[in-house]
Design an enzyme around this catalytic site. Structure first.
Site, PDB file in Angstrom:
ATOM      1  N   SER A 117       0.860  -1.190   0.000  1.00  6.49           N
ATOM      2  CA  SER A 117       0.000   0.000   0.000  1.00  6.49           C
ATOM      3  C   SER A 117       0.892   1.234   0.000  1.00  6.49           C
ATOM      4  O   SER A 117       2.106   1.134   0.202  1.00  6.49           O
ATOM      5  CB  SER A 117      -0.901  -0.009   1.226  1.00  6.49           C
ATOM      6  OG  SER A 117      -0.249   0.651   2.293  1.00  6.49           O
ATOM      7  N   LYS A 118       0.290   2.385  -0.192  1.00 11.93           N
ATOM      8  CA  LYS A 118       1.105   3.598  -0.277  1.00 11.93           C
ATOM      9  C   LYS A 118       1.802   3.904   1.045  1.00 11.93           C
ATOM     10  O   LYS A 118       2.772   4.645   1.085  1.00 11.93           O
ATOM     11  CB  LYS A 118       0.261   4.778  -0.739  1.00 11.93           C
ATOM     12  CG  LYS A 118      -0.855   5.184   0.206  1.00 11.93           C
ATOM     13  CD  LYS A 118      -1.485   6.481  -0.294  1.00 11.93           C
ATOM     14  CE  LYS A 118      -2.398   7.118   0.727  1.00 11.93           C
ATOM     15  NZ  LYS A 118      -3.729   6.535   0.787  1.00 11.93           N
TER      16      LYS A 118
END
Ligand code: GLU
Length: 447
Positions: free
Chosen positions: A212-213
């Site tokens: 994920s970011k």
């Protein structure tokens, strides 16, 4: 407008979110590689119909990231340039025309203020170049234009793939479940769907989830900020789901372009490994021409206040010359070589613990210092090496006893450039002072 005519035309179609995730960067890269491999065209299309979310800044992050990775596009937005053809936000007339086509053939109708697409009721099948045959029945009609007039992703995505003559859709596996909607739309427009290739996910370093970011190492802009070499990051991204089918990891991009093909993409999810990326970055640093390394390193040393206009240029070059082969990333440079330029360098606590517990460091440093007169004026790698070996033989010690203690005494570290090269570059005067200092501090039991 553009048609494929048997030509390979691929696109990267990001929605600007404010960051350039490595998953997106890898999708862009695989499209770019495929276009370059086939002598085709690589299109950049900004899917910015979600006005609430999109901004100039978000676009800038994407464009800068693409440029930084060297992923040049043949058609698409040239921000600030003479033409900016592929922003979905600027193509509403095209979408209106295509929507009319669907209305005319009875495949679009209005309900509750929105425009709906009427599904065919037949199974859609794709022959994905990576996943193989995938069948799915779209059972329910779906919205293609929301009640506020905004066209929905599925609709504009397919219209643009038709209008831009896209021959291959290479994108993340998270879109595989959308492809049945897309196939329905292509067929409703009387078009053959493009060839699909859905690339497996990139998993977190540990655990089952997708990167994920928020995961460390997930954003391309961070690597640029940390002075990673773009060629190294690009090389690493190539290995996330593709390999040259031998053990090589470091390959020139021209060779990757020559070897890259869709059947070569791995069906299994790739796992992100930040250490491997750092290792590859280190390999690129080592292989770089010294002058190139030097010109990247100097601004960092200046910023850190380690060198300025009055610094001895030859000394700085020697320091960088021996650090180049050991660095993994330029961001480590300041910490890695501060002791060459400052006497008040920090001592690494773990290294200190090891040295103290070895129990022989005071004796080793003392013996080394006492015998240094034998070297006379000689202060080069070879003389220092012979001298240390002879000293070890005379005193019945291992050369490692001297190497570890003296490295710590002159640098405060347990790792660094090659030992003899480091002592040679630091110079005799500084070495002697630091060894004396070490003895004074540590024999008083007062580190
Ligand atoms: N805008 C979509 C995304 O960012 C593109 C999907 C596609 O490549 O078709 O995921």
């Amino acid at each position: 407008m553009n048609t494929s005519n048997g030509q390979v035309r691929v696109r990267f179609a990001p929605s600007p979110t404010g960051f350039f995730h490595i998953g997106g960067a890898r999708t862009a890269l695989f499209n770019w590689l495929y276009a370059r491999h086939c002598g085709g065209t690589f299109v950049l299309r900004i899917e910015d119909t979600d006005k609430k979310r999109d901004s100039e800044e978000a676009l800038r992050v994407l464009i800068d990231g693409m440029k930084w990775l060297g992923l040049d596009w043949d058609e698409g937005p040239e921000v600030g340039g003479p033409h900016e053809p592929y922003f979905q936000s600027k193509r509403s007339e095209i979408y209106a025309e295509y929507l009319q086509q669907l209305r005319d053939c009875g495949r679009a109708y209005d309900r509750d203020g929105a425009v709906w697409f009427r599904v065919s009721g037949s199974m859609s099948q794709i022959d994905d170049k990576i996943r193989g045959k995938v069948q799915r029945l779209e059972e329910k009609d779906f919205v293609i234009v929301r009640s506020d007039g905004q066209p929905v992703f599925h609709f504009v995505n397919v219209v643009d793939d038709i209008a831009m003559g896209i021959s291959h859709v290479i994108r993340g596996e998270d879109h595989l479940s959308n492809s049945s909607k897309h196939v329905e739309l292509f067929l409703a427009f009387g078009r053959q769907p493009p060839t699909f290739a859905h690339i497996p996910l990139i998993l977190k370093t540990n655990g089952p989830g997708k990167m994920s970011k928020r995961d460390s190492g997930a954003l391309i802009e961070d690597y640029a900020g940390r002075n990673y070499l773009p060629e190294a990051v690009r090389n690493y991204l190539c290995l996330l789901g593709w390999s040259p089918k031998d053990d090589r990891e470091i390959l020139p991009i021209e060779e990757i372009i020559a070897l890259f093909d869709l059947p070569g993409i791995n069906k299994n999810n790739a796992r992100f490994d930040e250490k491997k990326l750092a290792h590859i970055n280190g390999e690129y640093l080592r292989r770089m021409a010294f002058d190139d390394f030097y010109s990247r390193a100097i601004p960092l040393l200046r910023n850190a206040g380690l060198v300025d206009d009055s610094s001895d240029g030859a000394y700085v070059r020697s320091v960088l010359g021996i650090c180049q082969e050991k660095l993994r990333e330029l961001a480590e440079l300041e910490h890695f070589c501060a002791y060459f330029f400052r006497d008040d360098y920090q001592r690494d606590a773990t290294a200190e613990g090891k040295i103290i517990s070895s129990g022989n460091s005071l004796a080793s440093v003392g013996e080394f210092l006492a015998a240094l007169w034998e070297l006379g004026d000689r202060w080069d790698v070879e003389s220092l090496e012979q001298f240390t070996q002879k000293l070890a033989a005379t005193n019945g010690r291992k050369t490692g006893d001297y190497i570890h203690s003296i490295r710590f005494a002159v640098s405060g570290q347990s790792v660094g450039p090659g030992f003899y090269a480091m002592v040679a570059v630091i110079g005799k005067d500084r070495t002697v002072k630091r060894l004396e200092n070490f003895l004074r501090q540590y024999s008083a039991g007062n580190p």
